[in-house]
Design a protein around this motif. Structure first.
Motif, PDB file in Angstrom:
ATOM      1  N   THR A 137      13.756 -17.285  -4.430  1.00  0.00           N
ATOM      2  CA  THR A 137      13.369 -18.660  -4.691  1.00  0.00           C
ATOM      3  C   THR A 137      14.027 -19.590  -3.670  1.00  0.00           C
ATOM      4  N   LEU A 138      13.199 -20.328  -2.945  1.00  0.00           N
ATOM      5  CA  LEU A 138      13.682 -21.275  -1.947  1.00  0.00           C
ATOM      6  C   LEU A 138      14.216 -22.537  -2.614  1.00  0.00           C
ATOM      7  N   GLU A 139      14.946 -23.342  -1.857  1.00  0.00           N
ATOM      8  CA  GLU A 139      15.552 -24.551  -2.388  1.00  0.00           C
ATOM      9  C   GLU A 139      14.532 -25.521  -2.979  1.00  0.00           C
ATOM     10  N   ASP A 140      13.308 -25.517  -2.455  1.00  0.00           N
ATOM     11  CA  ASP A 140      12.286 -26.444  -2.941  1.00  0.00           C
ATOM     12  C   ASP A 140      11.482 -25.879  -4.109  1.00  0.00           C
ATOM     13  N   GLY A 141      11.867 -24.701  -4.607  1.00  0.00           N
ATOM     14  CA  GLY A 141      11.211 -24.103  -5.764  1.00  0.00           C
ATOM     15  C   GLY A 141      10.126 -23.096  -5.434  1.00  0.00           C
ATOM     16  N   ARG A 142       9.681 -23.070  -4.176  1.00  0.00           N
ATOM     17  CA  ARG A 142       8.688 -22.062  -3.810  1.00  0.00           C
ATOM     18  C   ARG A 142       9.337 -20.683  -3.842  1.00  0.00           C
ATOM     19  N   GLU A 143       8.493 -19.669  -3.999  1.00  0.00           N
ATOM     20  CA  GLU A 143       8.999 -18.299  -4.019  1.00  0.00           C
ATOM     21  C   GLU A 143       8.434 -17.503  -2.861  1.00  0.00           C
ATOM     22  N   MET A 144       9.313 -16.739  -2.227  1.00  0.00           N
ATOM     23  CA  MET A 144       8.898 -15.762  -1.223  1.00  0.00           C
ATOM     24  C   MET A 144       8.856 -14.416  -1.926  1.00  0.00           C
ATOM     25  N   LEU A 145       7.725 -13.748  -1.837  1.00  0.00           N
ATOM     26  CA  LEU A 145       7.515 -12.470  -2.515  1.00  0.00           C
ATOM     27  C   LEU A 145       7.382 -11.360  -1.484  1.00  0.00           C
ATOM     28  N   CYS A 146       8.174 -10.308  -1.638  1.00  0.00           N
ATOM     29  CA  CYS A 146       8.070  -9.098  -0.818  1.00  0.00           C
ATOM     30  C   CYS A 146       7.546  -8.011  -1.752  1.00  0.00           C
ATOM     31  N   SER A 147       6.327  -7.544  -1.513  1.00  0.00           N
ATOM     32  CA  SER A 147       5.745  -6.603  -2.473  1.00  0.00           C
ATOM     33  C   SER A 147       5.138  -5.382  -1.808  1.00  0.00           C
ATOM     34  N   LEU A 148       5.102  -4.352  -2.609  1.00  0.00           N
ATOM     35  CA  LEU A 148       4.555  -3.060  -2.219  1.00  0.00           C
ATOM     36  C   LEU A 148       3.662  -2.622  -3.374  1.00  0.00           C
ATOM     37  N   VAL A 149       2.411  -2.321  -3.092  1.00  0.00           N
ATOM     38  CA  VAL A 149       1.476  -1.885  -4.134  1.00  0.00           C
ATOM     39  C   VAL A 149       1.153  -0.411  -3.887  1.00  0.00           C
ATOM     40  N   VAL A 150       1.528   0.411  -4.841  1.00  0.00           N
ATOM     41  CA  VAL A 150       1.329   1.849  -4.757  1.00  0.00           C
ATOM     42  C   VAL A 150       0.165   2.215  -5.670  1.00  0.00           C
ATOM     43  N   GLY A 151      -0.768   2.999  -5.153  1.00  0.00           N
ATOM     44  CA  GLY A 151      -1.913   3.392  -5.950  1.00  0.00           C
ATOM     45  C   GLY A 151      -2.174   4.884  -5.895  1.00  0.00           C
ATOM     46  N   MET A 152      -2.794   5.377  -6.950  1.00  0.00           N
ATOM     47  CA  MET A 152      -3.186   6.781  -7.032  1.00  0.00           C
ATOM     48  C   MET A 152      -4.581   6.841  -7.621  1.00  0.00           C
ATOM     49  N   SER A 153      -5.377   7.694  -7.056  1.00  0.00           N
ATOM     50  CA  SER A 153      -6.705   7.966  -7.609  1.00  0.00           C
ATOM     51  C   SER A 153      -6.953   9.458  -7.429  1.00  0.00           C
ATOM     52  N   PRO A 154      -8.016   9.980  -8.001  1.00  0.00           N
ATOM     53  CA  PRO A 154      -8.304  11.397  -7.787  1.00  0.00           C
ATOM     54  C   PRO A 154      -8.540  11.738  -6.309  1.00  0.00           C
ATOM     55  N   GLU A 155      -8.921  10.745  -5.516  1.00  0.00           N
ATOM     56  CA  GLU A 155      -9.233  10.999  -4.108  1.00  0.00           C
ATOM     57  C   GLU A 155      -8.038  10.834  -3.171  1.00  0.00           C
ATOM     58  N   ALA A 156      -7.126   9.879  -3.478  1.00  0.00           N
ATOM     59  CA  ALA A 156      -6.077   9.571  -2.505  1.00  0.00           C
ATOM     60  C   ALA A 156      -4.922   8.810  -3.135  1.00  0.00           C
TER      61      ALA A 156
END
Length: 142
Positions: A59-78
């Motif tokens: 959370t920055l001083e002005d209230g905004r948020e910096m988000l560092c994200s990783l989305v992991v997915g699984m399916s029958p194919e990959a």
């Protein structure tokens, strides 16, 4: 234990390791910028079955948020992984501006997926400190 059983263990261990690296990133950035930047971590199951979001938010001083994200997915194919770093931005189309986008990568085996996951994490960990410093330099103090 057969190969399928070992593979069943390797995936959650890889996800735990990824979450741990993100946690470490968030804490290191907090230490570098304390007491001005609080942080939190989260791991949520995604909107689509078989996906999980691993992230840290600063959370920055002005209230905004910096988000560092990783989305992991699984399916029958990959297996899939995509990553980004972004910040709240009222002027952006969806209220969120991407600072770094790492496109979705696909792997047809766990052996190929784990190094791909690590590579995307490496890119996040490398870029996040610089991006946070740049955001803080442009953030008015409240």
């Amino acid at each position: 234990m057969d190969t399928a059983d070992r593979d069943a263990q390797r995936l959650p261990i890889a996800q735990w390791s990824a979450a741990n690296r993100l946690r470490k990133l968030g804490y290191e950035l907090f230490l570098e910028h304390q007491p001005d930047i609080p942080w939190r971590e989260f791991a949520k199951y995604g909107a689509d079955p078989g996906t999980q979001v691993l992230a840290v938010t600063l959370t920055l001083e002005d209230g905004r948020e910096m988000l560092c994200s990783l989305v992991v997915g699984m399916s029958p194919e990959a297996f899939s992984v995509e990553s980004d770093i972004g910040v709240d931005d009222a002027d952006a189309e969806n209220g969120y501006r991407y600072l770094l986008e790492i496109p979705e990568s696909l792997a047809d085996s766990l052996d190929a997926f784990i190094p791909m996951l690590d590579h995307q994490l490496d890119q996040l960990v490398e870029a996040a400190p610089r991006l946070l410093r740049e955001l803080r330099a442009d953030t008015p103090k409240v």
